[in-house]
Design a protein around this motif. Structure first.
Motif, short mmCIF file in Angstrom:
data_model
loop_
_atom_site.label_atom_id
_atom_site.label_comp_id
_atom_site.label_asym_id
_atom_site.label_seq_id
_atom_site.Cartn_x
_atom_site.Cartn_y
_atom_site.Cartn_z
N ALA A 1 18.16 64.16 -16.70
CA ALA A 1 16.94 63.71 -16.03
C ALA A 1 16.09 62.86 -16.96
O ALA A 1 15.53 61.83 -16.54
N ILE A 2 15.98 63.28 -18.20
CA ILE A 2 15.18 62.51 -19.17
C ILE A 2 15.81 61.14 -19.41
O ILE A 2 15.12 60.14 -19.60
N ALA A 3 17.12 61.09 -19.37
CA ALA A 3 17.82 59.82 -19.61
C ALA A 3 17.55 58.79 -18.53
O ALA A 3 17.78 57.60 -18.72
N THR A 4 17.03 59.22 -17.37
CA THR A 4 16.72 58.29 -16.30
C THR A 4 15.36 57.63 -16.46
O THR A 4 15.04 56.68 -15.73
N MET B 1 21.26 53.79 -21.30
CA MET B 1 20.78 54.98 -22.01
C MET B 1 19.26 54.98 -22.09
O MET B 1 18.63 53.95 -22.20
N SER B 2 18.71 56.18 -22.05
CA SER B 2 17.26 56.32 -22.18
C SER B 2 16.83 55.94 -23.58
O SER B 2 17.53 56.21 -24.56
N LYS B 3 15.67 55.34 -23.66
CA LYS B 3 15.13 55.05 -24.98
C LYS B 3 14.24 56.18 -25.48
O LYS B 3 13.66 56.10 -26.56
N VAL B 4 14.11 57.24 -24.70
CA VAL B 4 13.29 58.37 -25.10
C VAL B 4 13.93 59.06 -26.30
O VAL B 4 15.11 59.42 -26.28
#
Length: 217
Positions: free
Chosen positions: A213-216, A1-4
Motif C-alpha cells: 500500500a505504501i508503495a502506491t 517503485m515508491s519513493k517513500v
C-alpha cells in the motif's frame, strides 16, 4: 517503485486507542472543579501539545490550577490508566513490525513519559529510529512542527516520507509538513472532511497499511 523511504506514525488513535480515555480522564478532571468542556474543547485538544491542552483547560475551561499543574495531574492519571491496561489497536504492532523496508519514526501529541511507556509496554521501542512529542517542538498539531522535526532527525525531506494519522489536526499537521498522508479515520472521532481530503490514501483499519500500500503513494 515508491519513493517513500520512511513512515512516520502518530500514536493515539493509530497504535493505541486512547482518544476516549483522554476524553474521559480530562472531563472527569475538570468536573472535579465544577467545570465542563467548551463545545469545541474535545476537537481542539486532539493534536494539541501538553502545554497547549493544559493551558486550554486552565485558561479557557477555567480549572483553577496553573497549566503546569493541570498537565501533571492529567498525565499522572493517564499513566495510571495505561498501567491498568494498554489499549493497543488490534494489528497495529504487526503493522509496525511489517514495515522493515522503511525507516520508522513517531510524531505524537502525547507527553514523552507516555510515549516511552507505551512503546516499551508494546515491545516496539526498537522499531523506531526517531520518536518525538509535540512537547519537544514549538507548536502542536495542526502546525507541522513535529513532522518537520521528525523528518529532519531522519536526515530526509518531507517528499521522502509518509505519515499515518487519524485525527483532523494530525492529518492537517502531516499534510502541512509535506508528507504523503495515510488516513486511518477513528470511528468515534472521525476527522473533518477538509482534513481527510488531504490524505493520499484512506484505509478503514490499520491492518490495511502494508508495504504494498505504501508503495502506491
Amino acid at each position: 517503485m515508491s519513493k517513500v523511504k520512511a513512515v512516520v506514525f502518530d500514536l493515539d488513535g493509530v497504535i493505541i486507542d486512547t482518544e476516549e480515555v483522554w476524553e474521559e480522564v480530562r472531563r472527569a478532571y475538570v468536573a472535579e472543579f465544577g467545570r465542563e468542556f467548551l463545545p469545541d474543547s474535545q476537537d481542539r485538544m486532539m493534536g494539541m501539545s501538553t502545554g497547549e491542552w493544559s493551558a486550554h483547560l486552565a485558561d479557557e475551561v477555567g480549572v483553577p490550577r496553573t497549566a503546569e499543574q493541570v498537565a501533571a495531574d492529567v498525565l499522572g492519571r493517564m499513566a495510571e490508566r495505561y498501567k491498568e491496561a494498554l489499549p493497543l489497536i488490534p494489528g497495529a504492532v504487526d503493522v509496525v513490525r511489517s514495515l522493515t523496508d522503511y525507516r520508522l519514526a513517531l510524531a505524537s501529541s502525547s507527553a514523552r513519559i507516555l510515549i516511552d511507556q507505551v512503546l516499551a509496554t508494546a515491545g516496539i521501542t526498537d522499531a523506531f529510529e526517531v520518536t518525538l512529542s509535540t512537547e519537544e517542538v514549538p507548536r502542536g498539531k495542526p502546525a507541522p512542527d513535529v513532522y518537520l522535526a521528525a523528518v529532519q532527525k531522519l536526515g530526509l525531506t518531507p517528499d521522502d516520507c509518509a505519515a499515518i494519522e487519524d485525527s483532523s489536526n494530525g492529518l492537517r499537521s502531516a499534510a502541512a509538513a509535506g508528507l504523503a498522508v495515510i488516513a486511518v479515520p477513528h470511528g468515534v472521532y472521525p476527522p473533518a472532511a477538509d482534513a481527510l481530503a488531504q490524505a493520499r490514501l484512506v484505509v478503514s483499519g490499520i491492518s490495511e497499511i502494508t508495504p504494498e500500500a505504501i508503495a502506491t503513494l
